[in-house]
Design an enzyme around this catalytic site. Structure first.
Site, short mmCIF file in Angstrom:
data_model
loop_
_atom_site.label_atom_id
_atom_site.label_comp_id
_atom_site.label_asym_id
_atom_site.label_seq_id
_atom_site.Cartn_x
_atom_site.Cartn_y
_atom_site.Cartn_z
N HIS A 1 12.44 6.29 4.73
CA HIS A 1 12.41 7.58 5.04
C HIS A 1 12.43 8.27 3.67
O HIS A 1 11.39 8.19 2.84
CB HIS A 1 13.54 7.73 6.10
CG HIS A 1 13.56 8.82 6.83
ND1 HIS A 1 12.40 9.91 6.77
CD2 HIS A 1 14.42 9.95 7.63
CE1 HIS A 1 12.79 10.87 7.53
NE2 HIS A 1 13.94 10.98 8.18
N HIS B 1 2.87 5.32 6.87
CA HIS B 1 3.44 6.20 7.65
C HIS B 1 3.34 5.98 9.17
O HIS B 1 2.55 5.28 9.75
CB HIS B 1 3.06 7.64 7.39
CG HIS B 1 3.87 8.70 7.88
ND1 HIS B 1 4.11 9.29 8.92
CD2 HIS B 1 4.87 9.30 6.92
CE1 HIS B 1 5.30 10.04 9.08
NE2 HIS B 1 5.23 10.37 7.87
N ASP C 1 5.50 11.20 -0.47
CA ASP C 1 6.53 10.79 -1.40
C ASP C 1 5.64 9.98 -2.51
O ASP C 1 6.22 10.11 -3.75
CB ASP C 1 7.42 9.82 -0.68
CG ASP C 1 8.30 10.68 0.14
OD1 ASP C 1 8.44 11.68 -0.24
OD2 ASP C 1 8.64 9.99 1.10
N1 CMC Z 1 2.89 -1.97 2.31
C1 CMC Z 1 2.50 -3.07 2.67
N2 CMC Z 1 2.38 -3.32 3.86
C2 CMC Z 1 2.73 -2.31 4.71
C3 CMC Z 1 3.30 -1.17 4.25
C4 CMC Z 1 3.65 -0.82 3.01
N3 CMC Z 1 3.92 0.12 2.59
N4 CMC Z 1 3.56 -0.48 5.49
C5 CMC Z 1 3.17 -1.13 6.70
N5 CMC Z 1 2.70 -2.26 6.10
C6 CMC Z 1 2.23 -3.31 7.06
C7 CMC Z 1 3.18 -4.22 7.86
O1 CMC Z 1 3.61 -5.24 7.12
C8 CMC Z 1 2.51 -4.54 8.90
O2 CMC Z 1 1.54 -5.37 8.77
P1 CMC Z 1 1.22 -6.68 9.84
O3 CMC Z 1 0.54 -5.81 10.97
O4 CMC Z 1 0.28 -7.70 9.21
O5 CMC Z 1 2.52 -7.32 10.10
C9 CMC Z 1 1.51 -3.23 9.13
O6 CMC Z 1 1.31 -2.71 7.88
C10 CMC Z 1 2.24 -2.11 10.22
O7 CMC Z 1 3.47 -1.83 9.54
P2 CMC Z 1 4.61 -1.12 10.36
O8 CMC Z 1 5.93 -1.61 9.91
O9 CMC Z 1 4.57 -1.77 11.77
O10 CMC Z 1 4.53 0.27 10.25
P3 CMC Z 1 5.43 1.42 10.72
O11 CMC Z 1 4.69 2.42 11.24
O12 CMC Z 1 6.55 0.82 11.53
O13 CMC Z 1 5.93 1.75 9.20
C11 CMC Z 1 6.87 2.79 7.27
C12 CMC Z 1 5.71 3.08 8.81
C13 CMC Z 1 6.64 4.27 6.66
C14 CMC Z 1 8.25 2.37 7.55
C15 CMC Z 1 6.01 1.74 6.50
O14 CMC Z 1 4.71 2.10 6.22
C16 CMC Z 1 6.72 1.60 4.94
O15 CMC Z 1 7.78 0.82 4.95
N6 CMC Z 1 6.27 2.10 4.15
C17 CMC Z 1 6.84 2.33 2.84
C18 CMC Z 1 7.86 3.36 2.69
C19 CMC Z 1 7.61 4.78 2.58
O16 CMC Z 1 6.73 5.12 2.02
N7 CMC Z 1 8.25 5.48 3.48
C20 CMC Z 1 7.98 6.87 3.35
C21 CMC Z 1 7.19 7.61 4.67
S1 CMC Z 1 6.97 9.13 4.24
C22 CMC Z 1 8.11 10.09 4.14
C23 CMC Z 1 8.94 10.51 5.36
O17 CMC Z 1 8.34 11.03 6.53
O18 CMC Z 1 10.10 10.02 5.62
#
Ligand code: CMC
Length: 426
Positions: free
Chosen positions: A262, A303, A360
């Protein structure tokens, strides 16, 4: 309009609720009463937890609006103070309302002198988010005249205090970490200028606030001001639903924001860029990120809601280039960042999963160029989001339909068994 579901042999009719925009929602409130079943939705992927009139997001189209106004227009044309007024009150202020509002906010920027003592209880190397959790929560011990959540006027005063004092506490956390005296706020500055002044001025010399940096800071505040029912805002609402006081609720929001998935992501982006070190190391890093056995993620990408692009990232990208140009910063980390951005936008792994740079990714680079240490990035996110949290908290308390938040569970633990004396246990 309604929807029919069949639960075993029973037909259940669910009301469909319509918002002013966005997907309709199925009203499942009577489902347990009617069927004896709960719904299962970890992470709230398909669940609306409340009605809200504050912020609208369409993740597929990359739309973010505060009270109906597109984020692009607000970031470009409005000051952060106007955005605060808008989020809190629902409308943009008239000139007179704006003057009154900024005057009130400016009058609340100082903190009780005794609050300074809290800082001495922390180690100098404490993470400033740890200090924020403690000191913002401690505001409840100082401002007893704005703790009655059933009194609309007290709620309003608590909101003013939070908007005005959290930036002061944030800058104090930084000053404490570098061993410099705290700088008092100046009421002739706006919130962004004041924050830079409290961060960087010392008693030894004059500090001139750069208009470019103040504008960039103002924009960072605006872009992070609200984002509807994200983890920290939902935490504030859940904490507040029990009747907890607003300062304690905002402290809970700060704790939730701290996580790297987050608000902690902006710090994690810079740590990642430093770990990569140079453009040559990017391909190997990307391979690690794609490897499912490896938990590494590309920080600042992806995201939960935006699946095409993050509209805040677009604005931050432009600001990022403006600031770096103005400051004449040559930063090798920026080369790494730009190359990462290029690769991730082309690589099928990222394209297929719709993983784009988020806000970010760029805000971290800007703040680094301003000379703000990495561990302060999440603190700045927290001070910007304080207005969003406060507006959601106020909206929830004023809502007659509000109930204490109490999610259900699917129990998968042991069924009933008898206690065995310790001497007889195997
Ligand atoms: N790098 C590599 N792979 C990723 C990433 C990433 N940053 N984010 C998602 N994936 C992959 C994940 O491994 C999955 O792959 P598969 O379908 O093969 O298993 C797929 O994409 C879907 O991921 P998810 O975890 O189901 O996606 P989510 O919507 O639950 O996660 C997130 C969203 C923001 C937690 C995630 O993208 C992440 O961890 N990003 C990095 C941290 C980040 O930059 N966070 C800031 C968000 S913006 C600020 C805010 O609003 O708080």
């Amino acid at each position: 309009m309604s929807a029919e579901i069949k639960v075993e042999t029973q037909n259940v009719t669910l009301k469909v609720m319509k918002g002013s925009e966005g997907p309709d929602v199925l009203d499942v409130r009577s489902l347990y009463k009617d069927t004896g079943m709960f719904t299962f939705d970890p992470g709230f992927m398909s669940t609306a937890s409340c009605e809200s009139a504050i912020t609208y997001i369409d993740g597929d189209k990359g739309i973010l609006r505060y009270r109906g106004y597109p984020i692009e227009q607000l970031a470009e044309q409005a000051s952060f103070e106007e955005v605060c007024y808008l989020l809190l009150h629902g409308e943009l202020p008239t000139k007179k309302e704006f003057e009154e509002f900024t005057k009130i906010i400016n009058q609340h920027t100082m903190v009780n002198e005794q609050l300074k003592n809290f800082f001495n209880g922390f180690r100098r190397d404490a993470h400033p988010m740890a200090i924020m959790c403690g000191v913002v929560g401690a505001l409840s011990a100082f401002y007893h005249d704005s703790l009655d959540i059933n009194d609309a006027r007290q709620r309003e005063i608590a909101a003013f205090r939070l908007i005005a004092k959290v930036p002061t506490i944030a800058a104090m956390a930084y000053k404490y970490s570098v061993g410099q005296p705290f700088a008092y706020p100046r009421n002739d500055y706006n919130l962004a200028e004041n924050f830079l002044h409290m961060m960087f001025s010392t008693p030894c010399e004059d500090y001139k606030v750069s208009p470019t940096l103040a504008k960039a800071m103002d924009r960072i505040f605006t872009l992070h001001a609200d984002h509807e029912q994200n983890a920290s805002t939902s935490t504030v609402r859940l904490a507040g639903s029990s009747g907890a006081n607003p300062f304690a609720c905002i402290a809970a929001g700060i704790a939730s924001l701290w996580g790297p998935a987050h608000g902690g992501a902006n710090q994690a982006v810079l740590e990642m860029l430093e770990e990569i070190g140079s453009v040559d190391n990017i391909p190997a890093y990307i391979e690690n990120v794609k490897d499912k056995e490896n938990p590494t993620r590309l920080m600042g990408f992806g995201h939960r809601v935006y699946k095409n692009f993050d509209p805040r990232a677009k604005i931050m990208r432009d600001t990022c280039h403006e600031v770096l140009k103005e400051l004449g910063v040559e930063d090798p980390m920026l080369d790494v960042a730009m190359e990462l951005e290029r690769i991730a936008l082309e690589d099928p792994y990222f394209v297929e999963r719709k993983l784009y740079p988020n806000v970010d990714f760029y805000s971290g680079i800007i703040m680094r160029a301003m000379g703000i240490p990495t561990n302060m990035f999440t603190v700045i996110f927290a001070l910007s989001r304080t207005i969003g949290w406060t507006s959601h908290w106020a909206e929830m308390i004023a809502d007659d339909a509000q109930k204490i938040g109490r999610p259900r569970q699917l129990y998968v633990g042991a069924t009933e068994r008898d206690y065995v004396d310790i001497a007889k246990r195997k």
